[in-house]
Design an enzyme around this catalytic site. Structure first.
Site, PDB file in Angstrom:
ATOM      1  N   HIS A  10      48.941  28.311  28.043  1.00  0.00           N
ATOM      2  CA  HIS A  10      49.842  28.079  26.906  1.00  0.00           C
ATOM      3  C   HIS A  10      49.698  26.647  26.366  1.00  0.00           C
ATOM      4  O   HIS A  10      49.691  26.432  25.152  1.00  0.00           O
ATOM      5  CB  HIS A  10      51.298  28.354  27.286  1.00  0.00           C
ATOM      6  CG  HIS A  10      51.527  29.752  27.757  1.00  0.00           C
ATOM      7  ND1 HIS A  10      52.676  30.134  28.416  1.00  0.00           N
ATOM      8  CD2 HIS A  10      50.753  30.872  27.681  1.00  0.00           C
ATOM      9  CE1 HIS A  10      52.588  31.425  28.714  1.00  0.00           C
ATOM     10  NE2 HIS A  10      51.430  31.889  28.287  1.00  0.00           N
ATOM     11  N   HIS A  62      51.877  37.075  21.520  1.00  0.00           N
ATOM     12  CA  HIS A  62      51.691  36.242  22.718  1.00  0.00           C
ATOM     13  C   HIS A  62      50.291  36.439  23.305  1.00  0.00           C
ATOM     14  O   HIS A  62      49.698  35.498  23.835  1.00  0.00           O
ATOM     15  CB  HIS A  62      52.759  36.512  23.783  1.00  0.00           C
ATOM     16  CG  HIS A  62      52.590  35.565  24.933  1.00  0.00           C
ATOM     17  ND1 HIS A  62      53.052  34.271  24.891  1.00  0.00           N
ATOM     18  CD2 HIS A  62      51.924  35.689  26.103  1.00  0.00           C
ATOM     19  CE1 HIS A  62      52.683  33.646  25.989  1.00  0.00           C
ATOM     20  NE2 HIS A  62      52.005  34.480  26.749  1.00  0.00           N
ATOM     21  N   HIS A 111      43.668  37.675  30.984  1.00  0.00           N
ATOM     22  CA  HIS A 111      43.054  36.389  31.351  1.00  0.00           C
ATOM     23  C   HIS A 111      41.734  36.627  32.072  1.00  0.00           C
ATOM     24  O   HIS A 111      40.765  35.903  31.870  1.00  0.00           O
ATOM     25  CB  HIS A 111      43.984  35.576  32.247  1.00  0.00           C
ATOM     26  CG  HIS A 111      45.234  35.158  31.550  1.00  0.00           C
ATOM     27  ND1 HIS A 111      45.219  34.450  30.381  1.00  0.00           N
ATOM     28  CD2 HIS A 111      46.540  35.354  31.846  1.00  0.00           C
ATOM     29  CE1 HIS A 111      46.458  34.225  29.982  1.00  0.00           C
ATOM     30  NE2 HIS A 111      47.278  34.770  30.852  1.00  0.00           N
ATOM     31  N   ASP A 170      47.677  33.510  24.219  1.00  0.00           N
ATOM     32  CA  ASP A 170      46.932  33.417  25.488  1.00  0.00           C
ATOM     33  C   ASP A 170      45.418  33.345  25.244  1.00  0.00           C
ATOM     34  O   ASP A 170      44.715  32.548  25.875  1.00  0.00           O
ATOM     35  CB  ASP A 170      47.181  34.670  26.349  1.00  0.00           C
ATOM     36  CG  ASP A 170      48.475  34.594  27.140  1.00  0.00           C
ATOM     37  OD1 ASP A 170      49.011  33.490  27.351  1.00  0.00           O
ATOM     38  OD2 ASP A 170      48.942  35.677  27.572  1.00  0.00           O
TER      39      ASP A 170
HETATM   40 ZN   LIG Z   1      50.800  33.849  28.358  1.00  0.00          ZN
END
Ligand SMILES: [Zn+2]
Length: 299
Positions: free
Chosen positions: A75, A233, A260, A237
């Site tokens: 973030h 969001h 991720h 990311d």
């Molecule tokens: Zn995040």
């Protein structure tokens, strides 16, 4: 276009998402060509932001060196990258970035408080030349495609009445980032939070720094900041994870149900062959430079 750092050091204290303990974070200016460098002041260990230093991508993006880690960097990096900052030292006295409200808007405010400083050296970018993608058996997909613009396109499909199908295409500019992306919070499901806590994670997680859902609804009394806050969001990311490339990205990031972990595999795959990318100088590359100058104009 020139490289950037921040104009002065700024500091913030907050709690980390996983351990829930207070951590002090200081952002310091750096000279040209230094990149983004993390420093654990309690351990005396420096960890440069490099793909090779990524040690975990399960719950968050984590970098580490010599057994010392820094967790949940995405973030902060999303905001740093959005403001076009190339050189920065991040000093922490614990192993997590303060989570703040679970979005990147607090880091944006911190960067604006510090101010942006242009350096003498020209800014470099990584331009995608050939499409690369990473897919999974379950139909998840992340890709980088050639484009003269900076595009982040994301779709998600959650079997949950409060989420469902969401898609968002973000044509990058700092103004759009602040308005449409930076305030989107991370989210978690109550049953996952309970499990994570049982193994000593998410101890700092609460409705103060995440959207929390049970099996049917959003539990936060204030509701959502955007109707499609979840997919926004995911873009926040992805921008943070692409900062691991070490250069500003020129191209289109395109994902369905990315994570991720997949973002990490994608950055590694892009670097596997020099046919996939080229490093361009934004003082010389006219067309790309124009895109950036417009995108960063009001940062
Ligand atoms: Zn995040």
């Amino acid at each position: 276009m020139k490289q950037r750092t921040i104009a002065k050091s700024v500091e913030i204290v907050g709690i980390g998402l996983h351990k829930g303990v207070p951590v002090k974070m200081r952002l310091e200016p750096l000279e040209a060509n230094m990149g983004i460098i993390f420093y654990r002041s309690d351990e005396g260990i420096t960890i440069p932001l490099q793909i090779e230093n990524v040690v975990d991508t399960k719950m968050a993006t984590v970098i580490g060196k010599d057994g010392v880690i820094i967790s949940t960097i995405e973030h902060l990096l999303s905001a740093v990258y959005a403001y076009g900052i190339d050189n920065l030292r991040v000093v922490l006295d614990n192993d997590e970035i303060p989570v703040l409200d679970g979005s990147s808007s607090g880091y944006c405010m911190l960067i604006e408080e510090a101010g942006i400083k242009e350096l003498e050296a020209s800014k470099k970018a990584i331009k995608v030349k050939k499409e690369v993608e990473v897919t999974t058996k379950e139909g998840k997909r992340v890709a980088l495609k050639p484009s003269n613009h900076i595009i982040y396109d994301f779709s998600i499909d959650f079997e949950h009445p409060a989420i469902g199908q969401q898609a968002f295409r973000f044509d990058y500019s700092i103004e759009e980032y602040k308005e449409n992306i930076s305030r989107a919070r991370t989210f978690g499901f109550l049953h996952e939070v309970q499990y994570l806590r049982s193994i000593g994670l998410a101890l700092g997680g609460s409705m103060e720094n995440a959207i929390v859902l049970d099996n049917t609804k959003i539990l936060n009394p204030e509701g959502l900041r955007y109707d499609d806050e979840f997919v926004r969001h995911k873009i926040l990311d992805a921008i943070g994870d692409m900062a691991l490339l070490g250069y500003t990205l020129v191209g289109e990031y395109d994902a369905h149900a990315g994570s991720h972990h997949l973002n990490h595999l994608l950055t590694k795959k892009l670097y596997e062959s020099e046919e996939n990318y080229e490093i361009i100088d934004l003082e010389e590359a006219d067309e790309e430079s124009k895109v950036f100058q417009t995108a960063y104009a009001r940062a």
